[in-house]
Design an enzyme around this catalytic site. Structure first.
Site, short mmCIF file in Angstrom:
data_model
loop_
_atom_site.label_atom_id
_atom_site.label_comp_id
_atom_site.label_asym_id
_atom_site.label_seq_id
_atom_site.Cartn_x
_atom_site.Cartn_y
_atom_site.Cartn_z
N LYS A 1 0.82 -1.21 0.00
CA LYS A 1 0.00 0.00 0.00
C LYS A 1 0.86 1.27 0.00
CE LYS A 1 -1.14 -0.20 4.78
NZ LYS A 1 -0.08 0.67 5.30
N ARG B 1 -7.02 2.80 10.93
CA ARG B 1 -6.67 1.39 11.14
C ARG B 1 -7.59 0.72 12.13
NH1 ARG B 1 -0.98 1.60 9.46
NH2 ARG B 1 0.03 -0.42 9.64
N ARG C 1 11.33 -6.64 1.79
CA ARG C 1 11.46 -5.26 2.25
C ARG C 1 12.41 -5.18 3.45
NH1 ARG C 1 6.25 -2.04 4.18
NH2 ARG C 1 6.66 -2.99 6.19
N ARG D 1 13.73 -2.18 8.26
CA ARG D 1 12.78 -1.66 9.24
C ARG D 1 12.71 -2.57 10.45
NH1 ARG D 1 7.08 0.27 6.84
NH2 ARG D 1 6.35 -0.72 8.75
P1 AMP Z 1 2.87 1.18 8.45
O1 AMP Z 1 4.05 1.95 7.96
O2 AMP Z 1 1.56 1.69 7.90
O3 AMP Z 1 3.04 -0.29 8.24
O4 AMP Z 1 2.78 1.40 10.03
C1 AMP Z 1 3.85 1.04 10.88
C2 AMP Z 1 3.42 1.09 12.34
O5 AMP Z 1 3.02 2.42 12.67
C3 AMP Z 1 2.23 0.23 12.70
O6 AMP Z 1 2.58 -1.11 12.96
C4 AMP Z 1 1.74 0.95 13.96
O7 AMP Z 1 2.59 0.68 15.05
C5 AMP Z 1 1.95 2.40 13.59
N1 AMP Z 1 0.77 2.98 12.91
C6 AMP Z 1 0.71 3.42 11.62
N2 AMP Z 1 -0.50 3.90 11.34
C7 AMP Z 1 -1.25 3.77 12.47
C8 AMP Z 1 -2.59 4.07 12.81
N3 AMP Z 1 -3.45 4.60 11.93
N4 AMP Z 1 -3.00 3.78 14.07
C9 AMP Z 1 -2.17 3.25 14.97
N5 AMP Z 1 -0.89 2.93 14.72
C10 AMP Z 1 -0.42 3.18 13.48
#
Ligand code: AMP
Length: 187
Positions: free
Chosen positions: A9, A84, A123, A129
């Protein structure tokens, strides 16, 4: 965009934002920048990110409201990684409505679970990461199933959901999403 971890995404959202000339607002990227910069928000969020848990709704909402409002004024946005949870979706709707901000579409990228880890481990090798280890990935996937998947019904009931097969090449998926959005005339 709503999708499980590893579905692509972030990649698609960045390309779509460039294609349509609108803002790409990625909650995970913003949180990682806050952590890297050592801000108060970053210090509060860091442990959640490391464990693959969701950061509290209030923290995420505070971080995003101003950015989304600004992007909406400037022509539009793609939300990547937010909302989320149903609570976030509800709160976002309540904040957006009086400001006349609405979603045109919710793109759900569908990728079978067995493909997700293959993508994620690639990745992990490329980006390093901290939350791309297999154990954290599995936890993130469980959280996605429990807390984020219910959003699909939520948006489907509101006529916004568009499902796209994400288990193809980046270019094919991108072309499909652009086609879906053009059919809706949101572009
Ligand atoms: P992502 O880069 O979208 O995979 O997000 C990485 C991490 O950021 C997630 O595993 C959560 O710990 C945190 N995170 C990102 N977006 C949200 C959200 N909308 N609500 C809560 N935690 C988030």
């Amino acid at each position: 965009m709503v999708a499980p971890p590893g579905a692509g995404k972030g990649t698609q959202a960045a390309r779509l934002a460039e294609h349509f000339g609108i803002a790409h607002i990625a909650s995970g990227d913003l949180l990682r920048s806050e952590v890297a910069a050592g801000t108060a928000l970053g210090r509060e969020a860091a442990a959640y990110l490391d464990r693959g848990d969701l950061v509290p709704d209030r923290v995420v909402l505070d971080m995003l409201v101003g950015r989304v409002a600004q992007a909406a004024d400037a022509g539009g946005f793609i939300l990547d990684g937010f909302p989320r949870t149903l609570a976030q979706a509800q709160a976002a709707y309540e904040l957006a409505q009086p400001r006349d901000i609405a979603l045109d579409a919710v793109i759900a990228l569908e990728v079978p679970p067995e493909e997700l880890w293959a993508r994620m481990s690639a990745r992990a090798a490329a980006e390093g990461r901290a939350d791309d280890t297999q154990a954290v990935f599995e936890h993130r996937l469980a959280i996605y199933d429990e807390q984020t998947k219910p959003l699909l019904n939520f948006y489907d009931e509101r006529g916004l959901l568009q499902k796209v097969d994400g288990a193809r090449s980046v270019d094919e998926v991108f072309a499909d999403i652009v086609g879906v959005l053009e059919d809706l005339s949101v572009s």
